[in-house]
Write a protein that holds these residues in place. Structure first.
Motif, PDB file in Angstrom:
ATOM      1  N   PHE A 208       0.844  -1.181   0.000  1.00  0.00           N
ATOM      2  CA  PHE A 208       0.000   0.000   0.000  1.00  0.00           C
ATOM      3  C   PHE A 208       0.885   1.240   0.000  1.00  0.00           C
ATOM      4  N   LEU A 209       0.379   2.302  -0.607  1.00  0.00           N
ATOM      5  CA  LEU A 209       1.046   3.594  -0.589  1.00  0.00           C
ATOM      6  C   LEU A 209       0.130   4.603   0.082  1.00  0.00           C
ATOM      7  N   LEU A 210       0.621   5.231   1.147  1.00  0.00           N
ATOM      8  CA  LEU A 210      -0.076   6.371   1.729  1.00  0.00           C
ATOM      9  C   LEU A 210       0.343   7.592   0.938  1.00  0.00           C
ATOM     10  N   GLU A 211      -0.632   8.305   0.368  1.00  0.00           N
ATOM     11  CA  GLU A 211      -0.347   9.431  -0.506  1.00  0.00           C
ATOM     12  C   GLU A 211      -0.906  10.718   0.077  1.00  0.00           C
ATOM     13  N   ALA A 212      -0.240  11.833  -0.195  1.00  0.00           N
ATOM     14  CA  ALA A 212      -0.671  13.134   0.324  1.00  0.00           C
ATOM     15  C   ALA A 212      -0.626  14.171  -0.780  1.00  0.00           C
ATOM     16  N   ARG A 213      -1.555  15.114  -0.690  1.00  0.00           N
ATOM     17  CA  ARG A 213      -1.515  16.303  -1.543  1.00  0.00           C
ATOM     18  C   ARG A 213      -1.646  17.515  -0.647  1.00  0.00           C
ATOM     19  N   THR A 214      -0.581  18.296  -0.576  1.00  0.00           N
ATOM     20  CA  THR A 214      -0.582  19.489   0.259  1.00  0.00           C
ATOM     21  C   THR A 214      -1.174  20.659  -0.518  1.00  0.00           C
ATOM     22  N   ARG A 215      -1.268  21.811   0.136  1.00  0.00           N
ATOM     23  CA  ARG A 215      -1.863  22.980  -0.509  1.00  0.00           C
ATOM     24  C   ARG A 215      -1.050  23.471  -1.698  1.00  0.00           C
ATOM     25  N   THR A 216       0.245  23.162  -1.720  1.00  0.00           N
ATOM     26  CA  THR A 216       1.105  23.620  -2.807  1.00  0.00           C
ATOM     27  C   THR A 216       1.378  22.542  -3.849  1.00  0.00           C
ATOM     28  N   ASP A 217       0.859  21.328  -3.639  1.00  0.00           N
ATOM     29  CA  ASP A 217       1.101  20.231  -4.582  1.00  0.00           C
ATOM     30  C   ASP A 217      -0.023  20.133  -5.603  1.00  0.00           C
ATOM     31  N   PRO A 218       0.310  19.961  -6.887  1.00  0.00           N
ATOM     32  CA  PRO A 218      -0.742  19.808  -7.893  1.00  0.00           C
ATOM     33  C   PRO A 218      -1.370  18.424  -7.909  1.00  0.00           C
ATOM     34  N   ALA A 219      -0.686  17.435  -7.323  1.00  0.00           N
ATOM     35  CA  ALA A 219      -1.176  16.061  -7.380  1.00  0.00           C
ATOM     36  C   ALA A 219      -0.761  15.318  -6.113  1.00  0.00           C
ATOM     37  N   PRO A 239       6.391  19.608   8.156  1.00  0.00           N
ATOM     38  CA  PRO A 239       5.660  20.875   8.292  1.00  0.00           C
ATOM     39  C   PRO A 239       4.666  21.126   7.158  1.00  0.00           C
ATOM     40  N   THR A 240       5.008  20.725   5.945  1.00  0.00           N
ATOM     41  CA  THR A 240       4.115  20.968   4.807  1.00  0.00           C
ATOM     42  C   THR A 240       2.911  20.033   4.804  1.00  0.00           C
ATOM     43  N   GLU A 241       2.937  18.987   5.620  1.00  0.00           N
ATOM     44  CA  GLU A 241       1.865  17.996   5.609  1.00  0.00           C
ATOM     45  C   GLU A 241       0.829  18.210   6.706  1.00  0.00           C
ATOM     46  N   LYS A 242       0.972  19.273   7.472  1.00  0.00           N
ATOM     47  CA  LYS A 242       0.038  19.512   8.566  1.00  0.00           C
ATOM     48  C   LYS A 242      -1.366  19.818   8.055  1.00  0.00           C
ATOM     49  N   GLU A 243      -1.456  20.407   6.880  1.00  0.00           N
ATOM     50  CA  GLU A 243      -2.742  20.632   6.245  1.00  0.00           C
ATOM     51  C   GLU A 243      -2.681  20.020   4.852  1.00  0.00           C
ATOM     52  N   ALA A 244      -3.347  18.893   4.677  1.00  0.00           N
ATOM     53  CA  ALA A 244      -3.215  18.149   3.429  1.00  0.00           C
ATOM     54  C   ALA A 244      -4.398  17.210   3.264  1.00  0.00           C
ATOM     55  N   SER A 245      -4.517  16.685   2.041  1.00  0.00           N
ATOM     56  CA  SER A 245      -5.480  15.633   1.741  1.00  0.00           C
ATOM     57  C   SER A 245      -4.713  14.324   1.623  1.00  0.00           C
ATOM     58  N   TYR A 246      -5.243  13.264   2.247  1.00  0.00           N
ATOM     59  CA  TYR A 246      -4.569  11.969   2.264  1.00  0.00           C
ATOM     60  C   TYR A 246      -5.473  10.898   1.664  1.00  0.00           C
ATOM     61  N   ARG A 247      -4.835   9.871   1.116  1.00  0.00           N
ATOM     62  CA  ARG A 247      -5.546   8.688   0.658  1.00  0.00           C
ATOM     63  C   ARG A 247      -4.575   7.511   0.699  1.00  0.00           C
ATOM     64  N   VAL A 248      -5.092   6.297   0.548  1.00  0.00           N
ATOM     65  CA  VAL A 248      -4.236   5.113   0.546  1.00  0.00           C
ATOM     66  C   VAL A 248      -4.533   4.306  -0.707  1.00  0.00           C
ATOM     67  N   ARG A 249      -3.477   3.754  -1.316  1.00  0.00           N
ATOM     68  CA  ARG A 249      -3.599   3.026  -2.572  1.00  0.00           C
ATOM     69  C   ARG A 249      -3.078   1.600  -2.405  1.00  0.00           C
ATOM     70  N   ALA A 250      -3.859   0.613  -2.814  1.00  0.00           N
ATOM     71  CA  ALA A 250      -3.359  -0.752  -2.964  1.00  0.00           C
ATOM     72  C   ALA A 250      -2.718  -0.857  -4.345  1.00  0.00           C
ATOM     73  N   PHE A 251      -1.542  -1.491  -4.421  1.00  0.00           N
ATOM     74  CA  PHE A 251      -0.865  -1.505  -5.721  1.00  0.00           C
ATOM     75  C   PHE A 251      -0.182  -2.828  -5.998  1.00  0.00           C
TER      76      PHE A 251
END
Length: 270
Positions: A208-219, A239-251
């Motif tokens: 599994f991959l835990l993935e994050a998109r911060t406010r400054t990341d396009p993806a 510090p950049t991950e304190k406010e972010a969107s997270y998801r988990v991927r099975a791969f």
């Protein structure tokens, strides 16, 4: 912005991370694979990239160029639009073992491997990975850094775990749209700590991959690599991950690119 992947403990990936640090003298996230024969390993000069023929199933052409005596730039093009991303791997022997440098999102087409050991030959290859991701969850952590109380408190929630209660009879990831993790939840543990849990619905995942998109990341970008059957892990955020969107991927892993070989030069003097 690019965030290095942190390998969740305890897994064998930590061992490979230590190997990568010793060999490459650079910050790497590690898994372990085995090289295969019959791959293009033609040498390159310091200023000429190597480009071998990609495997027919892959379509990815990997090139390497030595930009300083101990820095190697890697670039690639092509590949399947169905890939969820690529894994960049390196070795110091043609037959491996290969160590993971980085899990990269699908839009990435370059990577610099810096501060390498002088007069050493490095082999590189890319592997596609693919698989469905969970629904994302937004997280906004409280302001502040780790306190003494946080550091002294138990972090028994942090290691990756396999909870049978959150594992159901799974489906193969190679079936279209099957096996996506469900019930993805977050629990804030302190100003820099998050616990993630989900239900494993895949039967054949490599991990599994835990993935994050911060406010400054396009993806979304992978931030933690986890083994198969894992359905819980903690994260100490950057510090950049304190406010972010997270998801988990099975791969699962897919096709490999060509292999390129490049030898570093003499280290710069003092």
């Amino acid at each position: 912005m690019s965030v290095p992947v942190r390998v969740a403990a305890p897994t064998v990936l930590v061992v490979a991370l230590a190997l990568a640090l010793v060999l490459a003298l650079s910050a790497c996230s590690a898994t372990r694979t085995t090289g295969e024969g019959g791959e293009d390993t033609r040498p390159a000069t310091a200023d000429r990239p190597v480009a071998g023929k990609a495997d027919a199933a892959s379509g990815v052409v990997l090139r390497a160029q030595r930009t300083t005596p101990t820095d190697i730039d890697l670039r690639w093009q092509g590949g399947s639009s169905a890939a969820s991303g690529h894994v960049l791997e390196f070795a110091t022997e043609e037959s491996g073992p290969y160590t993971v440098l980085r899990y990269l999102p699908p839009g990435a087409t370059s990577y610099r491997h810096p501060d390498l050991i002088p007069n050493t030959t490095f082999f590189y290859r890319l592997r596609a990975f693919r698989g469905p991701a969970s629904e994302p969850v937004g997280v906004s952590l409280p302001e502040g850094e780790l306190t003494a109380a946080d550091e002294d408190s138990s972090h028994d929630w942090l290691p990756a775990r396999k909870d049978p209660k959150r594992t159901v009879p799974g489906r193969p990831l190679r079936s279209t749209g099957a096996g996506a993790p469900t019930g993805f939840k977050v629990a804030v543990k302190h100003a820099n700590g998050i616990l993630f849990t989900w239900t494993d619905r895949a039967s054949d995942e490599a991990g599994f991959l835990l993935e994050a998109r911060t406010r400054t990341d396009p993806a979304y970008e992978p931030v933690v690599v986890l083994g198969p059957d894992v359905n819980s892990t903690g994260l100490i955020t950057l510090p950049t991950e304190k406010e972010a969107s997270y998801r988990v991927r099975a791969f699962t892993y897919g096709e490999r690119s060509n292999v390129v070989r490049l030898t570093t030069g003499e280290a710069a003097g003092p």
